[in-house]
Structures are given as C-alpha cells and as structure tokens.
Write a protein that holds these residues in place. Structure first.
Motif, PDB file in Angstrom:
ATOM      1  N   GLY A  96      26.385  18.670  33.223  1.00 58.59           N
ATOM      2  CA  GLY A  96      27.182  19.330  32.203  1.00 58.59           C
ATOM      3  C   GLY A  96      27.563  20.739  32.621  1.00 58.59           C
ATOM      4  N   PRO A  97      28.575  21.290  31.957  1.00 62.79           N
ATOM      5  CA  PRO A  97      29.011  22.639  32.334  1.00 62.79           C
ATOM      6  C   PRO A  97      27.937  23.698  32.084  1.00 62.79           C
ATOM      7  CG  PRO A  97      30.171  21.870  30.376  1.00 62.79           C
ATOM      8  CD  PRO A  97      29.378  20.720  30.895  1.00 62.79           C
ATOM      9  N   GLY A  98      27.084  23.470  31.095  1.00 60.45           N
ATOM     10  CA  GLY A  98      26.018  24.443  30.822  1.00 60.45           C
ATOM     11  C   GLY A  98      25.025  24.534  31.974  1.00 60.45           C
ATOM     12  N   MET A  99      24.609  23.379  32.510  1.00 58.49           N
ATOM     13  CA  MET A  99      23.653  23.372  33.621  1.00 58.49           C
ATOM     14  C   MET A  99      24.299  23.928  34.889  1.00 58.49           C
ATOM     15  SD  MET A  99      20.613  22.828  34.702  1.00 58.49           S
ATOM     16  CE  MET A  99      19.736  21.747  33.617  1.00 58.49           C
ATOM     17  N   THR A 100      25.551  23.542  35.157  1.00 53.83           N
ATOM     18  CA  THR A 100      26.242  24.023  36.355  1.00 53.83           C
ATOM     19  C   THR A 100      26.423  25.535  36.289  1.00 53.83           C
ATOM     20  OG1 THR A 100      27.402  21.921  36.539  1.00 53.83           O
ATOM     21  CG2 THR A 100      28.315  23.767  37.757  1.00 53.83           C
ATOM     22  N   LEU A 101      26.869  26.019  35.146  1.00 53.87           N
ATOM     23  CA  LEU A 101      27.064  27.458  34.988  1.00 53.87           C
ATOM     24  C   LEU A 101      25.742  28.214  35.097  1.00 53.87           C
ATOM     25  CD1 LEU A 101      29.062  29.744  34.373  1.00 53.87           C
ATOM     26  CD2 LEU A 101      28.545  29.403  31.954  1.00 53.87           C
ATOM     27  N   THR A 102      24.696  27.658  34.515  1.00 45.66           N
ATOM     28  CA  THR A 102      23.380  28.291  34.595  1.00 45.66           C
ATOM     29  C   THR A 102      22.911  28.383  36.043  1.00 45.66           C
ATOM     30  OG1 THR A 102      22.803  27.462  32.408  1.00 45.66           O
ATOM     31  CG2 THR A 102      20.987  28.136  33.824  1.00 45.66           C
ATOM     32  N   HIS A 103      23.052  27.288  36.790  1.00 48.82           N
ATOM     33  CA  HIS A 103      22.643  27.313  38.198  1.00 48.82           C
ATOM     34  C   HIS A 103      23.460  28.325  39.002  1.00 48.82           C
ATOM     35  CE1 HIS A 103      19.485  24.439  39.035  1.00 48.82           C
ATOM     36  NE2 HIS A 103      20.003  23.631  38.134  1.00 48.82           N
ATOM     37  N   LEU A 104      24.751  28.392  38.767  1.00 47.17           N
ATOM     38  CA  LEU A 104      25.579  29.337  39.522  1.00 47.17           C
ATOM     39  C   LEU A 104      25.232  30.785  39.196  1.00 47.17           C
ATOM     40  CD1 LEU A 104      29.085  27.633  39.538  1.00 47.17           C
ATOM     41  CD2 LEU A 104      27.499  27.943  41.442  1.00 47.17           C
ATOM     42  N   VAL A 105      25.055  31.074  37.916  1.00 48.59           N
ATOM     43  CA  VAL A 105      24.709  32.449  37.524  1.00 48.59           C
ATOM     44  C   VAL A 105      23.345  32.840  38.082  1.00 48.59           C
ATOM     45  CG1 VAL A 105      24.133  33.917  35.545  1.00 48.59           C
ATOM     46  CG2 VAL A 105      26.190  32.505  35.491  1.00 48.59           C
ATOM     47  N   VAL A 106      22.381  31.953  37.947  1.00 44.92           N
ATOM     48  CA  VAL A 106      21.035  32.238  38.457  1.00 44.92           C
ATOM     49  C   VAL A 106      21.048  32.353  39.972  1.00 44.92           C
ATOM     50  CG1 VAL A 106      18.728  31.249  38.709  1.00 44.92           C
ATOM     51  CG2 VAL A 106      19.811  31.302  36.479  1.00 44.92           C
TER      52      VAL A 106
END
Length: 182
Positions: A96-106
């Motif tokens: 999902g976009p939430g997990m992908t965005l979280t991984h990229l930001v982290v």
C-alpha cells in the motif's frame, strides 16, 4: 584515504540500524513482530551489501541509495512473515502507499543520518589520526593504492577576482544617489 580496518564495524552499524528500523516499522504499522530468523537473515544480507560497498568513504548518494535498497529488500523479506494490514497491502495485493511512503521516508532519514555519521567519523580520523597512535593504522593505505599527491598552491599566483563581469553590479551597489529637486 581508505581503510580496511573500518569495513566490518561500519557494515555492522549499517546492517543493525537498517534491520532495527525496518522491523520496528513493520511492528508499528500493524505487521506484527518479525521472527528472529528473518531478522538475522535480513541483517546478514544488509551486512554483505554494506561490506561490499564500504571500502572507503562514500558520498550521500551512495549511502542513501543503499539504505533505500536495503529497506526495500528488508520489507520484501519481512512482508511474508507479517499479517496483512491496511498499510501493508492495497486492494490489488501490492504494498500500500502508506507502507511504501513510510519505508521511503524512514530510509531517507536513516540514510542521511548514516551519511552524516560516516562524514564525522572520517573527519575525526583525518584531523586527529596523525596524533593518536591507535588511529594511525586506520589511515594506512592498502597495497596497490597510491595516495593523492598534495601540492601547495603558490601564493604569488592568487589574486582576487574583479573582472569586467561584476563591474556593473559594483557600480549599482548601495543606496540610490540623492536627486536634486528643482
């Protein structure tokens, strides 16, 4: 300046930080705890990648790209062990976009932090290494690598720049000239 003595500790720090951040993110996103055998496998994979790349000081682009790649690898590895949640899987079964965005930001934050730590480490070695006997072996250049030749810049050849390109800017500098009324 290269050093093989720092490869293992730097790779351990990189692998540990990537696995802890990725596993913690999965647990906080509702994916559950990561099994220890997967955490060890992820740490070994991240360690091998970091060890292969860290023969010398690396720039931010290499550190950030490696951290993002490690986060993607660890996400894929840990994804099979975690139950699906609204953050981890979209309607099509993809992350999902939430997990992908979280991984990229982290990954970007962790990569920048790792790069700044590496820059600080190499700066301290360059500044204090010659004076401290314990650090001198870290400055040793491996066989077959020639250190760069340092040549002083002659003082007579240096002059301040004042070419014709900046003359109009210098003439217009300051407050406007007073106008006479009358």
């Amino acid at each position: 300046m290269t050093s093989t003595a720092l490869r293992v500790p730097r790779a351990i720090v990189f692998a540990t930080l990537c696995v802890v951040v990725s596993a913690g993110g999965h647990a906080l996103a509702g994916g559950g705890l990561i099994p220890p055998h997967l955490a060890v496998l992820g740490a070994l994979a991240a360690f091998c990648v970091a060890y292969a790349l860290n023969g010398h000081e690396r720039g931010p682009e290499v550190v950030l790209a490696t951290t993002v790649g490690a986060q993607i690898l660890l996400h894929e590895l840990f994804d099979g062990a975690a139950p699906a949640s609204h953050l981890t899987v979209s309607a099509h079964g993809h992350p999902g976009p939430g997990m992908t965005l979280t991984h990229l930001v982290v990954a970007m934050g962790t990569g920048w932090w790792l790069h700044r730590g590496e820059s600080a480490l190499w700066l301290m070695i360059r500044l204090y290494g010659g004076r401290m006997p314990l650090i001198r072996p870290l400055l040793a250049t491996p066989a077959g690598v020639t250190p760069p030749v340092r040549q002083p810049v002659p003082v007579t050849g240096v002059r301040p720049y004042g070419g014709w390109e900046i003359l109009p800017a210098l003439r217009r500098r300051g407050p406007p000239a007073p106008r006479s009324v009358g």
